[in-house]
Design an enzyme around this catalytic site. Structure first.
Site, PDB file in Angstrom:
ATOM      1  CE  LYS A  48      -2.123  -1.060   3.833  1.00 47.43           C
ATOM      2  NZ  LYS A  48      -1.568  -2.376   4.063  1.00 47.43           N
ATOM      3  CG  ASP A 236       0.576   4.942   4.447  1.00 49.12           C
ATOM      4  OD1 ASP A 236      -0.256   4.018   4.315  1.00 49.12           O
ATOM      5  OD2 ASP A 236       1.810   4.752   4.447  1.00 49.12           O
ATOM      6  CD  GLU A 237      -0.116   2.674   8.669  1.00 50.16           C
ATOM      7  OE1 GLU A 237      -1.087   1.999   9.063  1.00 50.16           O
ATOM      8  OE2 GLU A 237       1.015   2.194   8.458  1.00 50.16           O
ATOM      9  CD  GLN A 267      -1.445  -3.242   9.168  1.00 47.45           C
ATOM     10  OE1 GLN A 267      -0.436  -2.721   9.635  1.00 47.45           O
ATOM     11  NE2 GLN A 267      -1.569  -3.493   7.892  1.00 47.45           N
TER      12      GLN A 267
HETATM   13  P1  ATP Z   1       1.673  -2.117   6.002  1.00 48.33           P
HETATM   14  O1  ATP Z   1       0.238  -2.579   5.980  1.00 48.33           O
HETATM   15  O2  ATP Z   1       2.470  -2.849   7.004  1.00 48.33           O
HETATM   16  O3  ATP Z   1       1.792  -0.637   6.067  1.00 48.33           O
HETATM   17  P2  ATP Z   1       2.045  -1.953   3.166  1.00 48.33           P
HETATM   18  O4  ATP Z   1       0.853  -2.540   2.538  1.00 48.33           O
HETATM   19  O5  ATP Z   1       2.140  -0.482   3.206  1.00 48.33           O
HETATM   20  O6  ATP Z   1       2.283  -2.599   4.582  1.00 48.33           O
HETATM   21  P3  ATP Z   1       4.613  -1.803   1.935  1.00 48.33           P
HETATM   22  O7  ATP Z   1       5.375  -1.417   3.126  1.00 48.33           O
HETATM   23  O8  ATP Z   1       4.345  -0.784   0.903  1.00 48.33           O
HETATM   24  O9  ATP Z   1       3.282  -2.549   2.374  1.00 48.33           O
HETATM   25  O10 ATP Z   1       5.326  -3.020   1.198  1.00 48.33           O
HETATM   26  C1  ATP Z   1       5.786  -4.160   1.890  1.00 48.33           C
HETATM   27  C2  ATP Z   1       7.063  -4.659   1.257  1.00 48.33           C
HETATM   28  O11 ATP Z   1       6.804  -5.198  -0.018  1.00 48.33           O
HETATM   29  C3  ATP Z   1       8.096  -3.584   1.049  1.00 48.33           C
HETATM   30  O12 ATP Z   1       9.375  -4.130   1.299  1.00 48.33           O
HETATM   31  C4  ATP Z   1       7.958  -3.228  -0.407  1.00 48.33           C
HETATM   32  O13 ATP Z   1       9.161  -2.750  -0.950  1.00 48.33           O
HETATM   33  C5  ATP Z   1       7.594  -4.558  -1.025  1.00 48.33           C
HETATM   34  N1  ATP Z   1       6.761  -4.431  -2.228  1.00 48.33           N
HETATM   35  C6  ATP Z   1       5.658  -3.687  -2.352  1.00 48.33           C
HETATM   36  N2  ATP Z   1       5.139  -3.846  -3.589  1.00 48.33           N
HETATM   37  C7  ATP Z   1       5.935  -4.703  -4.247  1.00 48.33           C
HETATM   38  C8  ATP Z   1       5.945  -5.274  -5.585  1.00 48.33           C
HETATM   39  N3  ATP Z   1       5.006  -4.991  -6.459  1.00 48.33           N
HETATM   40  N4  ATP Z   1       6.932  -6.132  -5.890  1.00 48.33           N
HETATM   41  C9  ATP Z   1       7.897  -6.434  -4.996  1.00 48.33           C
HETATM   42  N5  ATP Z   1       7.947  -5.946  -3.748  1.00 48.33           N
HETATM   43  C10 ATP Z   1       6.979  -5.089  -3.382  1.00 48.33           C
HETATM   44 MG    MG Z   2       2.262   0.846   4.821  1.00 46.13          MG
END
Ligand code: ATP
Ligand code: MG
Length: 769
Positions: A48, A236-237, A267
């Protein structure tokens, strides 16, 4: 802007930027859906934040907006920095000018400084912390003749905070709301508090948003200017926004409607600060035609970690529910370790960390995520003892407060008269008439004679080269230092500190200021003296402090992170340690006592956040005994441990061999002879001999009672003093040889051979045999 500086800017429409190629189709859709309201609803680690960050870069690169025209809100300062860094990686130096990327509070504060006068403040208003806020409220409660014991300021602060989080100004408090404090006096006190804050040119945290809400509502021209400014809004969040934040966002977004929010209902962990998951559901209603995109591919964690977290969160009823999958290697199961007590837990954890280091895993890739601040003490102690570099995020910065630093400077001069830095800090605090000119003389004398400032001061006093008033006050200070130094040999160092704080005039100076902050400062000084009592002497205390402070500022980059699970939201680490998974610690006793099922579900979401921070390994631990606020408690493993799917966890007991489950070990232990735990250094009370801590529902464990067969656990004492007996011959660095004629705890009375010295009572560790 030139091509040489930004070779890929603006984007060549025929070519996809590299960062877009790295995203999956759904994430790309998030990036490309630039116009209109957009909600991204997805589980942990599904990218995200990655998509949101790429979207930010995309908006700039496709010339849809300048960085300064994008409002990007994160939840913590750390998350803001993380986002800034990620945008930096994508956009290079263009990312440096992102004035509106930050937390709700930091952005609202920035706005409020521009329009402060519209609300009756000056732009240099001060932001009060909780202590100041409580003190102010206390004064107002007392002024109303309300019994503060029955209606404590803290309670009122909580009520006002909740009103503010809901966007309610004093005039909007009506009906039932009004009755919530001191038989209907809450609203009046709220109004009085707001007036008092204005007269102090101050506001509290809740005001930052509330004032801005009022300004944006009442001043259409100001709102219009922000409508013009912010072409795009991103959050975000989003699951943790409160009502006031929601209203603020809605006002800012209502014209252009280019708002993109990303979040995960599983979360949502800030309802205690007024966060409302319902904001996610309201989004579609408030922004008609909103697009919703779901992401399901988790890129962060191994299947075992993901399955453990997903299994745990299914125990919550209030959730939207979602599917998550990952392509990563299976990896290791989530490790669950049971140990005897907190100290053992810390030792065990550090030993795991050392093993990882041997395998060349950087400390930066490891994090210890705790439920409550008090858990950090044990880890800090062992990190310092083992020289393991660590960083604390969002912890207490007690030793960095100005009054504490001043007091420490006095103490440093007492123990180390050559400490020039400490001396120059306090020589004129409180004011002693030692101005710039006198200081210059002091520096010169010290420099030309190659002597410390304190010696230079003595020299100038004896030569009477300073004005008579300055000579007198400086002389007084030097005499005091000599006296405090001498006192150390007769009274405890904590008492010397109290004496010093009084005699130096430092406390009187704070009392004289008598502003909202000075009472808190005085309390901190009292706390400082109390904290010192834990240490055997002043030097070991000062050493401890300098170690703690050094760790904050040392140049080492590779450090293990210690932080709360709340603060870890949005972050990720290869190796995550989750200590203290015990009933009463996690889920926390307070949430169990006060919030019922709703709170328990929030604690479970926090557990979900904790586990999903881990990329490769996740270790959960729990101790059979825990010292909480100075009292030993027997503990049972957290119910969350039972709720983890067995196929994805590896349970390990360091108390005895693995059995079918932790609760069985405890049940078994009560009926049979208690198992002994080998590595514990002291005789210890097994948990089932402590007051019962299980029953129908769970009750707080009672304080450990010594039993006939066991000794209560003694708190760990630092640098215990050497033992002497009457008649021993001992030596003192300054007083020479003597004979011990009385022993009183950690102090000895010594009759020295040197008749001029005579009999002295000193701390035993100042003498050697
Ligand atoms: P959270 O809910 O904990 O905030 P999030 O959904 O924001 O998590 P991110 O932190 O953006 O997730 O991504 C998690 C991990 O996955 C990071 O290390 C990011 O670099 C990697 N990532 C995100 N998208 C991709 C993708 N399309 N291909 C490979 N790696 C990815
Ligand atoms: Mg995040």
């Amino acid at each position: 802007m030139t091509d040489s500086l930004y070779p890929s800017f603006p984007a060549d429409p025929a070519q996809e930027p590299a960062y877009l190629n790295r995203l999956n189709p759904e994430q790309k859709e998030v990036v490309r859906t630039t116009e209109g309201p957009l909600l991204v609803l997805a589980g942990a680690g599904t990218g995200k934040t990655a998509a949101l960050t790429a979207r930010l870069a995309y908006l700039v690169e496709t010339l849809k907006a300048w960085p300064s025209q994008i409002l990007a809100v994160t939840f913590t300062n750390k998350a803001a920095r993380e986002m800034q860094m990620r945008v930096g990686e994508l956009m290079g130096s263009l990312a440096e000018n992102m004035p509106w990327l930050g937390t709700f509070h930091s952005i609202a504060a920035k706005m409020l400084r521009r329009h402060a006068e519209l609300i009756g403040l000056k732009s240099n208003f001060i932001i009060l912390d909780t202590d100041d806020q409580n003190r102010l409220l206390k004064q107002l409660i007392q002024a109303q003749g309300i019994d503060e014991k029955q209606w404590p300021a803290k309670q009122l602060a909580g009520i006002i905070d909740r009103w503010k989080n809901r966007g309610l100004t004093p005039d909007k408090i009506v009906g039932k709301e009004e009755d919530s404090f001191a038989d209907g006096q809450g609203a009046g006190l709220y109004l009085a508090y707001q007036k008092r804050l204005l007269s102090l040119n101050a506001c509290d945290f809740g005001d930052l948003l509330l004032h801005m809400l009022v300004i944006l509502t009442k001043h259409p021209d100001v709102l219009e200017s922000y409508h013009e400014r912010f072409r795009y809004i991103m959050v975000d969040e989003y699951q943790d926004t409160n009502q006031a934040q929601y209203l603020w966002l809605r006002l800012l977004a209502q014209k252009k409607r280019n708002i993109c929010c990303v979040g995960d209902d599983d979360q949502s962990i800030y309802s205690w600060r007024g966060a409302e998951v319902a904001n996610i559901l309201r989004f579609e209603e408030d922004f008609s035609g909103a697009k919703i995109i779901r992401l399901e591919h988790n890129y962060r964690s191994t299947p075992h970690i993901l399955a453990a977290a997903s299994g745990l969160i299914t125990h919550n009823n209030a959730r939207l529910g979602k599917t998550l999958w990952t392509e990563r290697d299976q990896g290791e199961k989530v490790k669950v370790v049971g140990v005897w007590d907190g100290a053992e837990e810390a030792r065990q954890l550090v030993s795991d960390v050392q093993n990882l280091r041997r395998m060349r895993v950087p400390l930066n890739n490891m994090a210890i995520l705790i439920r409550a601040q008090f858990q950090s003490r044990e880890f800090e102690d062992i990190f310092i003892a083992k020289s393991l570099p660590y960083r604390i995020i969002g912890g207490f910065r007690f030793y960095e407060r100005a009054e504490i630093r001043d007091a420490l400077a006095y103490l440093r001069v007492i123990t180390q008269p050559t400490d020039d830095l400490a001396f120059e800090r306090i020589v004129n605090v409180p004011k002693r008439g030692i101005g710039k000119k006198a200081m210059e003389k002091l520096y010169q004398t010290a420099y030309f004679n190659q002597i410390p400032l304190t010696v230079a001061a003595e020299k100038l006093i004896s030569e009477k080269t300073l004005g008579s008033k300055i000579t007198q006050s400086l002389g007084q200070l030097m005499d005091s230092f000599a006296d405090w130094r001498k006192s150390l040999q007769f009274i405890g160092h904590a008492d010397v500190t109290r004496k010093m704080l009084d005699e130096s005039g430092y406390k009187a100076m704070l009392r004289a200021v008598n502003d909202v902050q000075s009472a808190g400062r005085l309390e901190n000084l009292t706390e400082l003296a109390r904290a010192m009592e834990e240490y055997d002497d002043l030097s070991s205390f000062l050493e401890h402090v300098s170690l703690v402070m050094d760790h904050e500022n040392d140049p080492i980059d590779d450090k293990i992170t210690l932080m709360t699970m709340h603060a870890a939201k949005g972050l990720e680490f290869d190796y995550v340690f989750l200590p203290g998974w015990e009933e009463g610690v996690f889920p926390s006793q307070r949430s169990l006592d006060e919030g019922g099922l709703k709170s328990l579900e929030e604690e479970r979401r926090l557990a979900y956040v904790g586990i999903t921070r881990a990329k490769k390994f996740c270790t959960i631990s729990h101790a059979a005994n825990r010292r909480i606020y100075g009292q030993w408690m027997a503990s049972t493993p957290s119910r969350f441990i039972d709720e983890l799917p067995e196929d994805h966890t590896d349970q390990k007991s360091l108390l005895r061999k693995k059995t079918s489950g932790w609760r069985d070990i405890w049940a078994e232990g009560r009926s049979k002879n208690p198992p002994r735990y080998d590595t514990a250094k002291e005789a210890i009370t097994p948990p089932w001999q402590l007051a019962s801590n299980r029953g129908a529902g769970w009750q707080r464990a009672q304080r450990a009672q010594p039993s006939s067969t066991s000794t209560p656990i003694k708190p760990f004492k630092k640098n215990s003093a050497p033992q002497y007996k009457v008649g021993d011959t001992v030596k003192h660095n300054k007083f020479g040889q003597g004979i011990v004629n009385e022993v009183d705890g950690d102090k000895v009375t010594v009759e020295f051979q040197d008749k001029d010295v005579g009999v002295k009572k000193l701390l035993a560790q100042f003498v050697s045999s």
